[in-house]
Scaffold this motif. Structure first.
Motif, PDB file in Angstrom:
ATOM      1  N   ARG A 115       0.857  -1.180   0.000  1.00  0.00           N
ATOM      2  CA  ARG A 115       0.000   0.000   0.000  1.00  0.00           C
ATOM      3  C   ARG A 115       0.897   1.237   0.000  1.00  0.00           C
ATOM      4  NH1 ARG A 115      -5.038   1.325   4.114  1.00  0.00           N
ATOM      5  NH2 ARG A 115      -5.675   3.254   3.115  1.00  0.00           N
ATOM      6  N   PRO A 116       1.238   1.745  -1.162  1.00  0.00           N
ATOM      7  CA  PRO A 116       2.150   2.892  -1.230  1.00  0.00           C
ATOM      8  C   PRO A 116       1.537   4.119  -0.565  1.00  0.00           C
ATOM      9  CG  PRO A 116       1.149   2.483  -3.365  1.00  0.00           C
ATOM     10  CD  PRO A 116       0.785   1.322  -2.491  1.00  0.00           C
ATOM     11  N   ALA A 117       2.381   5.081  -0.273  1.00  0.00           N
ATOM     12  CA  ALA A 117       1.934   6.285   0.416  1.00  0.00           C
ATOM     13  C   ALA A 117       1.163   7.225  -0.495  1.00  0.00           C
ATOM     14  CB  ALA A 117       3.137   7.020   1.011  1.00  0.00           C
ATOM     15  N   PHE A 118       1.300   7.025  -1.814  1.00  0.00           N
ATOM     16  CA  PHE A 118       0.664   7.952  -2.754  1.00  0.00           C
ATOM     17  C   PHE A 118       0.243   7.233  -4.029  1.00  0.00           C
ATOM     18  CE2 PHE A 118       5.159   7.879  -3.816  1.00  0.00           C
ATOM     19  CZ  PHE A 118       5.151   7.741  -5.192  1.00  0.00           C
ATOM     20  N   LYS A 119      -0.566   7.938  -4.779  1.00  0.00           N
ATOM     21  CA  LYS A 119      -0.994   7.500  -6.104  1.00  0.00           C
ATOM     22  C   LYS A 119      -0.862   8.707  -7.024  1.00  0.00           C
ATOM     23  CE  LYS A 119      -5.203   5.864  -8.472  1.00  0.00           C
ATOM     24  NZ  LYS A 119      -6.639   5.518  -8.256  1.00  0.00           N
ATOM     25  N   LEU A 120      -0.311   8.511  -8.209  1.00  0.00           N
ATOM     26  CA  LEU A 120      -0.196   9.612  -9.163  1.00  0.00           C
ATOM     27  C   LEU A 120      -1.444   9.630 -10.044  1.00  0.00           C
ATOM     28  CD1 LEU A 120       3.569   9.534 -10.216  1.00  0.00           C
ATOM     29  CD2 LEU A 120       2.458  10.632  -8.255  1.00  0.00           C
ATOM     30  N   LEU A 121      -2.249  10.674  -9.886  1.00  0.00           N
ATOM     31  CA  LEU A 121      -3.480  10.793 -10.662  1.00  0.00           C
ATOM     32  C   LEU A 121      -3.211  11.344 -12.052  1.00  0.00           C
ATOM     33  CD1 LEU A 121      -5.830  12.291  -7.903  1.00  0.00           C
ATOM     34  CD2 LEU A 121      -5.447   9.883  -8.494  1.00  0.00           C
ATOM     35  N   VAL A 122      -2.236  12.253 -12.154  1.00  0.00           N
ATOM     36  CA  VAL A 122      -1.833  12.846 -13.436  1.00  0.00           C
ATOM     37  C   VAL A 122      -0.319  12.964 -13.429  1.00  0.00           C
ATOM     38  CG1 VAL A 122      -2.088  14.795 -15.020  1.00  0.00           C
ATOM     39  CG2 VAL A 122      -3.930  14.270 -13.433  1.00  0.00           C
ATOM     40  N   MET A 165       7.958  12.560   4.643  1.00  0.00           N
ATOM     41  CA  MET A 165       7.030  13.498   4.023  1.00  0.00           C
ATOM     42  C   MET A 165       5.625  12.906   3.989  1.00  0.00           C
ATOM     43  SD  MET A 165       9.078  14.959   0.682  1.00  0.00           S
ATOM     44  CE  MET A 165      10.344  16.220   0.855  1.00  0.00           C
ATOM     45  N   PRO A 166       4.571  13.758   4.002  1.00  0.00           N
ATOM     46  CA  PRO A 166       3.220  13.238   3.744  1.00  0.00           C
ATOM     47  C   PRO A 166       3.190  12.562   2.374  1.00  0.00           C
ATOM     48  CG  PRO A 166       3.161  15.533   4.478  1.00  0.00           C
ATOM     49  CD  PRO A 166       4.594  15.212   4.205  1.00  0.00           C
ATOM     50  N   GLY A 167       2.289  11.616   2.207  1.00  0.00           N
ATOM     51  CA  GLY A 167       2.240  10.847   0.967  1.00  0.00           C
ATOM     52  C   GLY A 167       2.110  11.690  -0.286  1.00  0.00           C
ATOM     53  N   CYS A 168       1.284  12.758  -0.240  1.00  0.00           N
ATOM     54  CA  CYS A 168       1.106  13.573  -1.441  1.00  0.00           C
ATOM     55  C   CYS A 168       2.411  14.266  -1.842  1.00  0.00           C
ATOM     56  CB  CYS A 168      -0.022  14.588  -1.269  1.00  0.00           C
ATOM     57  SG  CYS A 168      -0.010  15.482   0.286  1.00  0.00           S
ATOM     58  N   HIS A 169       3.267  14.601  -0.847  1.00  0.00           N
ATOM     59  CA  HIS A 169       4.557  15.220  -1.158  1.00  0.00           C
ATOM     60  C   HIS A 169       5.568  14.177  -1.622  1.00  0.00           C
ATOM     61  CE1 HIS A 169       4.029  19.494   0.195  1.00  0.00           C
ATOM     62  NE2 HIS A 169       2.911  18.923   0.615  1.00  0.00           N
ATOM     63  N   GLN A 170       5.460  12.954  -1.116  1.00  0.00           N
ATOM     64  CA  GLN A 170       6.266  11.870  -1.679  1.00  0.00           C
ATOM     65  C   GLN A 170       5.928  11.699  -3.155  1.00  0.00           C
ATOM     66  OE1 GLN A 170       6.537   8.151   0.563  1.00  0.00           O
ATOM     67  NE2 GLN A 170       5.892   9.214   2.433  1.00  0.00           N
ATOM     68  N   GLY A 171       4.631  11.808  -3.462  1.00  0.00           N
ATOM     69  CA  GLY A 171       4.207  11.735  -4.855  1.00  0.00           C
ATOM     70  C   GLY A 171       4.729  12.898  -5.674  1.00  0.00           C
ATOM     71  N   GLY A 172       4.799  14.085  -5.065  1.00  0.00           N
ATOM     72  CA  GLY A 172       5.357  15.247  -5.748  1.00  0.00           C
ATOM     73  C   GLY A 172       6.806  15.020  -6.137  1.00  0.00           C
ATOM     74  N   PHE A 173       7.563  14.387  -5.237  1.00  0.00           N
ATOM     75  CA  PHE A 173       8.965  14.080  -5.551  1.00  0.00           C
ATOM     76  C   PHE A 173       9.054  13.034  -6.658  1.00  0.00           C
ATOM     77  CE2 PHE A 173      13.053  11.851  -4.355  1.00  0.00           C
ATOM     78  CZ  PHE A 173      13.888  12.853  -4.863  1.00  0.00           C
ATOM     79  N   ALA A 174       8.129  12.061  -6.643  1.00  0.00           N
ATOM     80  CA  ALA A 174       8.088  11.063  -7.716  1.00  0.00           C
ATOM     81  C   ALA A 174       7.815  11.734  -9.067  1.00  0.00           C
ATOM     82  CB  ALA A 174       7.022  10.016  -7.424  1.00  0.00           C
ATOM     83  N   LEU A 175       6.928  12.728  -9.090  1.00  0.00           N
ATOM     84  CA  LEU A 175       6.640  13.460 -10.326  1.00  0.00           C
ATOM     85  C   LEU A 175       7.885  14.206 -10.808  1.00  0.00           C
ATOM     86  CD1 LEU A 175       3.113  14.844  -9.380  1.00  0.00           C
ATOM     87  CD2 LEU A 175       3.590  13.209 -11.212  1.00  0.00           C
ATOM     88  N   TYR A 176       8.629  14.787  -9.874  1.00  0.00           N
ATOM     89  CA  TYR A 176       9.869  15.489 -10.222  1.00  0.00           C
ATOM     90  C   TYR A 176      10.882  14.514 -10.815  1.00  0.00           C
ATOM     91  CZ  TYR A 176      14.359  17.871  -9.483  1.00  0.00           C
ATOM     92  OH  TYR A 176      15.613  18.404  -9.647  1.00  0.00           O
ATOM     93  N   LYS A 177      11.019  13.316 -10.210  1.00  0.00           N
ATOM     94  CA  LYS A 177      11.957  12.325 -10.731  1.00  0.00           C
ATOM     95  C   LYS A 177      11.567  11.880 -12.142  1.00  0.00           C
ATOM     96  CE  LYS A 177      11.935   9.424  -7.174  1.00  0.00           C
ATOM     97  NZ  LYS A 177      12.311   8.227  -6.378  1.00  0.00           N
ATOM     98  N   LEU A 178      10.276  11.749 -12.390  1.00  0.00           N
ATOM     99  CA  LEU A 178       9.814  11.408 -13.738  1.00  0.00           C
ATOM    100  C   LEU A 178      10.189  12.506 -14.727  1.00  0.00           C
ATOM    101  CD1 LEU A 178       6.267   9.947 -12.947  1.00  0.00           C
ATOM    102  CD2 LEU A 178       8.258   8.678 -13.770  1.00  0.00           C
ATOM    103  N   MET A 179      10.099  13.765 -14.281  1.00  0.00           N
ATOM    104  CA  MET A 179      10.471  14.877 -15.138  1.00  0.00           C
ATOM    105  C   MET A 179      11.963  14.863 -15.443  1.00  0.00           C
ATOM    106  SD  MET A 179      10.368  18.978 -14.363  1.00  0.00           S
ATOM    107  CE  MET A 179      12.033  18.884 -13.679  1.00  0.00           C
ATOM    108  N   VAL A 180      12.775  14.637 -14.419  1.00  0.00           N
ATOM    109  CA  VAL A 180      14.222  14.570 -14.608  1.00  0.00           C
ATOM    110  C   VAL A 180      14.601  13.456 -15.574  1.00  0.00           C
ATOM    111  CG1 VAL A 180      16.429  14.075 -13.452  1.00  0.00           C
ATOM    112  CG2 VAL A 180      14.768  15.612 -12.373  1.00  0.00           C
TER     113      VAL A 180
END
Length: 305
Positions: A16-23, A284-299
């Protein structure tokens, strides 16, 4: 869009991951590529269980008794999105956000309710699953300094959500900033004009939050690019994330932080390398963990470009 396997890998592969990427928009979208449909269709639907609905007021009243300074402000409610491909083969996808209205009181009484899972209904469709929750759309910024560091804040202990946790700068786009107090505006604005104003507020608000929380001048910040929406699995909290470059060095930002307008919301500002942020992400809260995941995808996407 990313595959489920790839997103699970980013999340750490937990059951059960801490976040889900909706977009996910790894190439980043400008204001002209992000539109909004603001409509009461995307407002929260009351839960049919009257006892559960009444619990919203009860929880809010108890919170106010403990903290009389609580303010029931209006927020934009995330009600889903649509994607449209581009004809220029640029690998970009335009995003249309579906937004309604909600408020902080309903957020406290649904998403932050100890019984929050009872407000969800079984569905593969996220909008339908969350139709009875407040789901205010928060925002966050991955701010990259001139010396290639990332700005991270440690939240103070008197904030409502995740006191003491590490977060990226952010907050919420605000309906009242664009003159919205209800779905029935007295102004002679067309629906298209309102949608454009709300869309622009998505980008204006994140600059405003960064300036207020870390103390840098807006002139030191690049135009934000939208990189996606992350949802915290715990109480299904959504947040839109943006990437912003800052023309200042880490030391300069540290000096300005002391006079930040909203500095009381955090106790410390850090500038970290990408690997240090990765090591801190679990705090970090799960939504911010997801924010970092989005940044890594961008990089990763920029490396492959």
């Amino acid at each position: 869009m990313e595959t489920t396997d790839r997103l699970s890998e980013i999340a750490g592969g937990h059951d059960r991951p801490a976040f889900k990427l909706l977009v996910s928009c790894p190439f980043g979208l400008s204001p002209s590529e992000v539109s909004v449909v603001f409509d009461q269709t995307y407002d929260r639907i009351p839960h049919p269980d009257v006892t559960l609905e009444n619990n919203i007021s009860e929880i809010w009243d108890k919170r106010v008794q403990k903290n009389p300074s609580l303010y029931n402000g209006l927020k934009f409610r995330y009600g889903g999105h649509t994607l449209s491909g581009r004809a220029d083969f640029s690998q970009k996808t335009d995003v249309c956000l579906h937004l309604g209205l909600t408020d902080y009181r309903t957020f406290v009484g649904t998403n932050l309710n100890p019984l929050w899972e009872r407000f969800l209904i079984p569905s593969e469709d996220d909008w339908r699953r969350c139709q009875h929750t407040s789901n205010p759309l928060g925002n966050g910024a991955i701010v990259e300094t001139a010396d290639q560091e990332i700005v991270v804040l440690q939240r103070s202990n008197n904030v409502g959500e995740f006191p003491g946790h590490f977060v990226f700068p952010g907050g919420h786009p605000e309906p009242q900033e664009v003159g919205i107090t209800s779905h029935h505006s007295d102004e002679e604005l067309t629906r298209q004009m309102v949608n454009r104003k709300v869309s622009q507020e998505m980008f204006d608000s994140i600059i405003r939050e960064v300036v207020e929380e870390i103390g840098v001048p807006a002139t030191a910040l690049s135009k934000p690019v939208f990189i996606g929406i992350s949802q915290r699995v715990l109480n299904v909290r959504p947040a839109a994330f943006f990437f912003i470059k800052c023309s200042l060095q880490s030391k300069e930002i540290q000096q300005l932080y002391g006079s930040a307008q909203d500095g009381y919301e955090s106790t410390q500002l850090y500038t970290m390398s990408m690997s240090d942020v990765a090591a801190t992400a679990s705090k970090m809260p799960g939504c911010h963990q997801g924010g970092f995941a989005l940044y890594k995808l961008m990089v990763d996407a920029m490396k492959e470009k």
